[in-house]
Design an enzyme around this catalytic site. Structure first.
Site, PDB file in Angstrom:
ATOM      1  N   LEU A  40       3.550   5.977  -2.867  1.00 44.07           N
ATOM      2  CA  LEU A  40       4.653   6.705  -3.169  1.00 44.07           C
ATOM      3  C   LEU A  40       4.697   6.640  -4.854  1.00 44.07           C
ATOM      4  O   LEU A  40       4.979   7.747  -5.027  1.00 44.07           O
ATOM      5  CB  LEU A  40       5.987   5.883  -2.895  1.00 44.07           C
ATOM      6  CG  LEU A  40       6.366   5.682  -1.394  1.00 44.07           C
ATOM      7  CD1 LEU A  40       7.415   4.870  -0.972  1.00 44.07           C
ATOM      8  CD2 LEU A  40       6.431   7.155  -0.639  1.00 44.07           C
ATOM      9  N   TYR A  96       0.638  -1.182  -0.108  1.00 37.80           N
ATOM     10  CA  TYR A  96       0.086   0.016  -0.031  1.00 37.80           C
ATOM     11  C   TYR A  96       0.834   1.047  -0.183  1.00 37.80           C
ATOM     12  O   TYR A  96       0.512   2.032  -0.644  1.00 37.80           O
ATOM     13  CB  TYR A  96      -0.947  -0.082   1.206  1.00 37.80           C
ATOM     14  CG  TYR A  96      -1.839  -0.947   1.241  1.00 37.80           C
ATOM     15  CD1 TYR A  96      -3.220  -1.114   0.437  1.00 37.80           C
ATOM     16  CD2 TYR A  96      -1.613  -2.432   1.741  1.00 37.80           C
ATOM     17  CE1 TYR A  96      -4.215  -2.174   0.664  1.00 37.80           C
ATOM     18  CE2 TYR A  96      -2.594  -3.574   1.898  1.00 37.80           C
ATOM     19  CZ  TYR A  96      -3.594  -3.300   1.232  1.00 37.80           C
ATOM     20  OH  TYR A  96      -4.424  -4.411   1.240  1.00 37.80           O
ATOM     21  N   CYS A  97       2.085   1.291   0.793  1.00 40.38           N
ATOM     22  CA  CYS A  97       3.080   2.503   0.910  1.00 40.38           C
ATOM     23  C   CYS A  97       3.560   2.612  -0.639  1.00 40.38           C
ATOM     24  O   CYS A  97       3.787   3.697  -0.909  1.00 40.38           O
ATOM     25  CB  CYS A  97       3.919   2.224   1.864  1.00 40.38           C
ATOM     26  SG  CYS A  97       3.152   2.075   3.578  1.00 40.38           S
ATOM     27  N   ASN A  98       3.930   1.361  -1.405  1.00 45.15           N
ATOM     28  CA  ASN A  98       4.573   1.565  -2.458  1.00 45.15           C
ATOM     29  C   ASN A  98       3.637   2.056  -3.512  1.00 45.15           C
ATOM     30  O   ASN A  98       3.975   2.871  -4.312  1.00 45.15           O
ATOM     31  CB  ASN A  98       5.357   0.153  -2.984  1.00 45.15           C
ATOM     32  CG  ASN A  98       6.406  -0.163  -1.962  1.00 45.15           C
ATOM     33  OD1 ASN A  98       7.200   0.355  -1.815  1.00 45.15           O
ATOM     34  ND2 ASN A  98       6.275  -1.639  -2.153  1.00 45.15           N
TER      35      ASN A  98
END
Length: 224
Positions: free
Chosen positions: A95, A90-92
């Site tokens: 970003l 989810y963070c990738n």
């Protein structure tokens, strides 16, 4: 497709156990329990909000160079995204979405940084794999996250799950504490005032990058 639509599509496949994930229902249930408990704790309500002064920070970029919020704010408003780490899909995706929005931020004179507890090696990997033109700063022990009111300790049962999945956060972060930041996004004006804040204890929910543009335009107007 919006960022949240991409996250929702990934979550549906992941929780359905579709290949290549093949995640058993018990793992999904544990993750959902931890998220529900973090939401119920009210921790997000304690985080810094719009109108608050942002804590100043100096953190190293992936190459070991110190980056200070005061130096960045001397040049314009600042967008800050708190990220759990390169191990978090989810963070990738977030970003990558921020990278797509970077030209719009820069057109308004803003700088963008991500902040993560991961080691510099893992930040370099994340920058490379996500083709980022902005730095991921290393927040050892989640100290800056704590100053923003975002740091939380994983419950024991979630630590056990992560260990069983070989997700060794102490090794990944170079820190034995098993803490993470709640995902959060801030726009900080040049006087250090937070103009936009979005904090969500549910790591599968992220705001759209364009949601910050009105605050950035306001920051430009205030500094004119």
């Amino acid at each position: 497709m919006t960022l949240q639509a991409k996250l929702d599509a990934f979550k549906a496949d992941f929780e359905a156990g579709k290949p290549p994930y093949n995640v058993p229902p018990s793992v999904i249930a544990t993750m959902r329990r931890a998220t529900a408990e973090l939401i119920a704790s009210g921790a997000a309500a304690e985080a810094r909000k719009a109108g608050d002064k942002a804590p100043a920070f100096t953190l190293n970029d992936p190459d070991g160079n110190p980056v200070s919020s005061s130096a960045l704010l001397a040049n314009g408003p600042l967008v800050v995204s708190f990220s759990r780490g390169a191990w978090c899909p989810y963070c990738n995706m977030e970003l990558q979405a921020l990278q797509e929005a970077l030209p719009a931020f820069q057109a308004l004179g803003a700088n963008l940084v991500a902040i993560s507890p991961q080691t510099a090696v893992n930040s370099r990997k994340s920058v490379r794999q996500n083709a980022l033109d902005f730095p991921i700063l290393s927040d050892t022990h989640n100290d800056v996250a704590a100053a923003f009111g975002l740091r939380f300790a994983l419950p024991d049962y979630l630590v056990e799950l992560y260990q069983s999945l070989k997700n060794d956060l102490p090794a990944f972060n170079g820190d034995p504490s098993w803490t993470l930041p709640m995902p959060a996004r801030y726009v900080i004006g040049q006087d250090g005032t937070i103009l936009y804040a979005e904090v969500n204890p549910d790591y599968t929910r992220r705001p759209e990058p364009e949601d910050m543009l009105p605050a950035l335009r306001r920051a430009v107007a205030l500094s004119a």
